[in-house]
Design a protein around this motif. Structure first.
Motif, PDB file in Angstrom:
ATOM      1  N   GLU A   1       6.546  -1.625   1.629  1.00  0.00           N
ATOM      2  CA  GLU A   1       5.759  -0.853   0.814  1.00  0.00           C
ATOM      3  C   GLU A   1       5.946  -0.440  -0.475  1.00  0.00           C
ATOM      4  OE1 GLU A   1       1.726   1.292   0.207  1.00  0.00           O
ATOM      5  OE2 GLU A   1       2.637  -0.539   1.403  1.00  0.00           O
TER       6      GLU A   1
ATOM      7  N   THR B   1      -0.393   4.479  -1.851  1.00  0.00           N
ATOM      8  CA  THR B   1      -0.080   4.267  -0.409  1.00  0.00           C
ATOM      9  C   THR B   1      -1.246   5.722   0.087  1.00  0.00           C
ATOM     10  OG1 THR B   1       2.058   3.672  -0.449  1.00  0.00           O
ATOM     11  CG2 THR B   1       1.363   4.640   1.643  1.00  0.00           C
TER      12      THR B   1
ATOM     13  N   CYS C   1       1.144   8.100  -3.954  1.00  0.00           N
ATOM     14  CA  CYS C   1       0.295   8.188  -2.804  1.00  0.00           C
ATOM     15  C   CYS C   1      -1.092   8.660  -3.377  1.00  0.00           C
ATOM     16  CB  CYS C   1       0.707   9.175  -1.839  1.00  0.00           C
ATOM     17  SG  CYS C   1       2.405   8.824  -1.130  1.00  0.00           S
TER      18      CYS C   1
ATOM     19  N   ARG D   1       5.597  -3.137  -2.868  1.00  0.00           N
ATOM     20  CA  ARG D   1       4.321  -3.377  -3.245  1.00  0.00           C
ATOM     21  C   ARG D   1       3.832  -2.482  -4.385  1.00  0.00           C
ATOM     22  NH1 ARG D   1      -0.587  -1.189  -3.196  1.00  0.00           N
ATOM     23  NH2 ARG D   1       0.245   0.536  -1.743  1.00  0.00           N
TER      24      ARG D   1
END
Length: 280
Positions: free
Chosen positions: A94, A172, A65, A97
């Motif tokens: 996600e 993220t 993140c 990705r």
């Protein structure tokens, strides 16, 4: 009861297979161990099926993140996720990705290294890594090629963020990750937020903001937290009513960390189980 909620297998950047990891956990006297490979759940089935009698395996993950640093600029943050639904469509997308980002980044870094060090072969590195290729795989290749003497030396030199071989990746946003984990029925815990040896730190004010968005806990007891920072994190968890965990961040031979080096109290583990809306 000994509980270690942060470990890595060879599915990401550890050296033990999931089966070896759970057997080692039981040999170390652990009662509960979480498998938390980077951005992937690929080791869950093997770890769960190989778990020795008397050992509980908690399916988890460590998610890449980006948060807000103390200086206001973006900073990499790792978010532990436990007991979530791996088939949640949005979250699974996600994670796919993120894995693609990881693989492309490592290929680019390997190619930059290979231009100066022909012993580094990008295709071999990518072929030998799991779904979650990361800098530790490059570090091990640099050691094996005799370019550096240790994994730590590789991180301090060729793989440092100010190195000409370094390539950033798009992680993220922390707020989105917390919301995604909750939507997938899981429990979120910020990992080693005061690990000064890793570089810039996450702004504690953002942790307070995340608590209002559904963040469940903080990793308080960790090898990279000094005594003052451990106390700070413990106090912050108490202030915000968050779960306080402790764990080894075990990586097998890739790091000098032992399973069970830091552990989670039983009452805090029980809070994780209670917070999870889906328990595999």
């Amino acid at each position: 009861m000994l509980i270690d909620l942060h470990t890595h297998s060879s599915v990401s950047d550890g050296t033990d297979s999931p089966s070896e990891l759970v057997r080692a956990a039981r040999d170390r006297g652990l009662d509960v161990v979480a498998i938390t490979d980077h951005d992937t759940t690929a080791g869950w089935d093997e770890a769960l099926s190989a778990a020795p009698s008397g050992l509980v395996v908690v399916p988890g993950m460590e998610m890449s993140c980006v948060g807000r640093g103390e200086d206001g600029d973006p900073v990499p943050v790792h978010l532990l996720a436990y007991l979530f639904d791996p088939n949640n469509e949005v979250f699974a997308g996600e994670l796919e990705r993120l894995r693609s980002e990881r693989a492309e980044r490592i290929r680019l870094m390997a190619e930059l290294l290979a231009a100066d060090h022909p012993a580094i072969v990008p295709d071999e590195i990518l072929a030998a890594t799991g779904e979650s290729a990361g800098r530790p795989h490059l570090a091990r290749a640099l050691v094996d090629a005799g370019i550096v003497g240790s994994v730590q030396e590789a991180f301090d030199s060729h793989l440092a963020t100010d190195s000409p071989y370094y390539v950033a990746k798009i992680d993220t946003p922390l707020e989105l990750a917390v919301e995604m984990i909750a939507a997938a029925g899981g429990v979120s815990v910020v990992a080693h937020a005061r690990a000064r040896s890793r570089g810039r730190l996450l702004d504690p004010t953002q942790i307070r903001e995340l608590a209002t968005l559904g963040l469940d806990g903080l990793e308080v007891f960790h090898a990279d937290h000094n005594a003052d920072d451990t106390r700070f994190m413990s106090d912050l968890a108490d202030e915000l009513g968050l779960i306080a965990t402790g764990s080894s961040d075990y990586h097998g031979k890739n790091k000098v960390l032992e399973l069970g080096e830091h552990t989670t109290e039983v009452d805090q583990y029980d809070r994780i189980l209670a917070a999870a809306s889906r328990v595999p």
